[in-house]
Design an enzyme around this catalytic site. Structure first.
Site, PDB file in Angstrom:
ATOM      1  CE1 TYR A  56      -4.237   0.865  -0.389  1.00 36.88           C
ATOM      2  CE2 TYR A  56      -4.463  -1.410   0.483  1.00 36.88           C
ATOM      3  CZ  TYR A  56      -5.031  -0.409  -0.184  1.00 36.88           C
ATOM      4  OH  TYR A  56      -6.276  -0.562  -0.539  1.00 36.88           O
ATOM      5  CD  GLU A  58      -4.794   4.986   0.372  1.00 37.96           C
ATOM      6  OE1 GLU A  58      -5.056   5.754   1.584  1.00 37.96           O
ATOM      7  OE2 GLU A  58      -5.782   4.352   0.307  1.00 37.96           O
ATOM      8  CG  ASP A 202      -7.811   9.381 -24.642  1.00 35.17           C
ATOM      9  OD1 ASP A 202      -6.743   8.894 -24.715  1.00 35.17           O
ATOM     10  OD2 ASP A 202      -8.887   9.085 -24.181  1.00 35.17           O
ATOM     11  CB  THR A 228      -3.791   3.064 -22.507  1.00 38.26           C
ATOM     12  OG1 THR A 228      -3.357   3.046 -23.930  1.00 38.26           O
ATOM     13  CG2 THR A 228      -5.337   3.471 -22.414  1.00 38.26           C
ATOM     14  CE  LYS A 231      -6.373   1.311 -25.491  1.00 39.94           C
ATOM     15  NZ  LYS A 231      -7.468   2.274 -25.831  1.00 39.94           N
ATOM     16  NE  ARG A 237      -5.302  -5.335 -20.034  1.00 37.19           N
ATOM     17  CZ  ARG A 237      -5.658  -4.698 -21.527  1.00 37.19           C
ATOM     18  NH1 ARG A 237      -6.626  -3.961 -21.412  1.00 37.19           N
ATOM     19  NH2 ARG A 237      -5.165  -5.397 -22.406  1.00 37.19           N
TER      20      ARG A 237
HETATM   21  C1  LIG Z   1      -8.489   2.245 -25.083  1.00 39.25           C
HETATM   22  C2  LIG Z   1      -8.762   4.104 -24.830  1.00 39.25           C
HETATM   23  C3  LIG Z   1      -9.188   4.629 -23.577  1.00 39.25           C
HETATM   24  C4  LIG Z   1      -9.517   3.818 -22.257  1.00 39.25           C
HETATM   25  O1  LIG Z   1      -8.640   2.714 -21.775  1.00 39.25           O
HETATM   26  P1  LIG Z   1      -8.964   1.744 -20.845  1.00 39.25           P
HETATM   27  O2  LIG Z   1      -7.707   1.421 -20.148  1.00 39.25           O
HETATM   28  O3  LIG Z   1      -9.557   0.611 -21.230  1.00 39.25           O
HETATM   29  O4  LIG Z   1      -9.812   2.270 -19.790  1.00 39.25           O
HETATM   30  C5  LIG Z   1      -9.429   5.839 -23.530  1.00 39.25           C
HETATM   31  N1  LIG Z   1      -9.308   6.494 -24.612  1.00 39.25           N
HETATM   32  C6  LIG Z   1      -9.097   6.159 -25.764  1.00 39.25           C
HETATM   33  C7  LIG Z   1      -9.229   6.987 -26.871  1.00 39.25           C
HETATM   34  C8  LIG Z   1      -8.841   4.868 -26.062  1.00 39.25           C
HETATM   35  O5  LIG Z   1      -8.637   4.089 -27.004  1.00 39.25           O
END
Ligand SMILES: *Cc1c(COP(=O)(O)O)cnc(C)c1O
Length: 432
Positions: A56, A58, A202, A228, A231, A237
């Site tokens: 933990y 925090e 994003d 993220t 990807k 993850r």
């Molecule tokens: C994949 C994705 C997310 C969210 O990711 P998670 O980890 O699945 O919550 C947010 N924004 C975009 C544009 C994405 O492609």
């Protein structure tokens, strides 16, 4: 419980152990073309399975609510420092458990309940967290959206300017999950400033391309940038939120205690490892190959009579119209037929789709995962032909048998995690 600390999963829990083995085999034996997926290194996998899961912590490095955080501080600070070097951002928070939670923290930082956001429509490639009515972003804020033009199937920046003037959003959101073209962050920044809005970019999908300079960076043009880490960035993850220094303290408070409790230190450690990998020259060569592969895959699919949305790709993904105004098959059918031959894709709506989202007229294919396996242009040409063959004749068992054999031959030439140690100790020795 003598063996509590020493027994492998194979003896501790045969059901889950077998599922892990099967998943290892499924990943190795299939062609993974889901654009949001990738394969992490053994080092990342091993770190995710480390004892940091027990801790933990925090708070933030140097300011924790728990004792014993000296090594947690080391890994979180390393992740922060490497993220800043990778993206050239002023501030990075590496604690978000996912991309969605990074976005939630930013919206809480930038907005008050009921403020207006302007985001890209989900139907045109945007994401749930950019204002979908069933998501927190659509529940808590007023939402307006923008999209692509009918002719080019690319973002209509003039229309975006008009929408921004009409709706006067407090936050303009850009970035997408199914958009194959370069996003003009500089232009979006200008549009936002012309109406006094802030911008969140994003880059969940394109982070690896941005980190290596193969896609223009949003950092100079945006107050907030989220991503993220799993990807194109090829880490564990998770999520991350970056911002200008003036918002740093607020953003940190919104991540914790705003939307999360204790950080996942084992995942943050793995983020640090992945960012370290991404800072090496190899990673840029990898991202370049991801782009080259996507271009060849797109061209092969186009040559075989499928329609490529926007006429091509500038990034790691290709959006393919398989419905062809009713002359082809639905995205749902394509996903299932390709699944039968161990080619994994997802059905996806195309702009101005006439089919419902669960049926869809398209599929989305991406090259990050197969490029990590070492596949190059020749393999992309072969895979493009396999995909087209199945889509053009989805009912033929002969085609399926043939393509399935081709997939097996191809995947056998590009081995992945092969033993218990290769998956960080999570597998029994017999995993092959
Ligand atoms: C994949 C994705 C997310 C969210 O990711 P998670 O980890 O699945 O919550 C947010 N924004 C975009 C544009 C994405 O492609």
């Amino acid at each position: 419980m003598n063996d509590f600390f020493t027994a492998d999963i194979s003896s501790a829990d045969p059901l889950i152990s077998e599922a892990i083995n099967n998943e290892v085999r499924r990943q190795a034996d299939g062609l993974e073309l889901i654009a949001s997926e990738n394969f992490v290194s053994k080092a990342v996998l091993e770190t995710m399975g480390s004892v940091f899961t027990n801790k933990y912590a925090e708070g933030y490095p140097g300011k924790r609510y728990y004792g014993g955080c000296e090594f947690s501080d080391v890994v979180e600070q390393a992740a922060i420092d490497r993220a800043k070097e990778l993206f050239g951002c002023e501030h990075a928070n590496v604690q978000p458990h996912s991309g969605a939670q990074a976005n939630m923290a930013v919206l809480l930082t930038a907005l008050d309940h009921g403020d207006t956001i302007l985001g890209m429509s989900l139907a045109h490639g945007g994401h749930l967290t950019h204002g979908h009515p069933l998501n927190f972003s659509g529940i808590n804020y007023k939402v307006a959206d923008y999209g692509v033009s009918r002719d080019t199937e690319q973002i209509d920046y003039d229309d975006l300017q008009k929408k921004a003037e009409e709706h006067r959003p407090k936050l303009l959101i850009c970035g997408a999950s199914a958009y194959p073209r370069v996003i003009d962050f500089a232009r979006i920044g200008e549009i936002a400033r012309s109406v006094g809005a802030m911008v969140m970019a994003d880059i969940a999908h394109i982070a690896g391309l941005v980190a290596t300079g193969l896609h223009p960076s949003p950092i100079p043009h945006c107050e907030f940038v989220t991503t993220t880490t799993h990807k194109t960035l090829r880490g564990p993850r998770g999520g991350m939120a970056m911002c200008k220094e003036e918002f740093a303290a607020d953003l940190n408070k919104r991540v914790f205690p705003g939307v999360q409790g204790g950080p996942l230190i084992h995942i943050i450690a793995a983020k640090a490892v992945a960012f370290g990998e991404a800072l090496k020259p190899d990673f840029k060569a990898y991202q370049q190959q991801v782009l080259d592969n996507a271009r060849v895959l797109s061209q092969t699919l186009a040559d075989s009579g499928l329609r490529i949305i926007s006429g091509g790709t500038d990034n790691h993904l290709v959006l393919v119209d398989v419905f062809l105004d009713g002359k082809g098959i639905t995205g749902k059918e394509a996903e299932a037929a390709l699944g039968d031959v161990h080619i994994t894709v997802n059905k996806n709506t195309i702009p101005f789709d006439t089919n419902k989202p669960f049926v869809a007229s398209g599929i989305r294919v991406g090259t990050p995962a197969l490029t990590t396996r070492g596949m190059k242009e020749d393999e992309m040409r072969a895979i493009g032909s396999m995909i087209a063959e199945v889509i053009h004749d989805p009912a033929s068992e002969d085609v399926k048998t043939k393509v399935k054999r081709e997939v097996a031959e191809l995947t056998a030439r590009f081995p992945m995690y092969r033993s218990r140690t290769d998956t960080g100790g999570a597998l029994p020795v017999s995993a092959g």
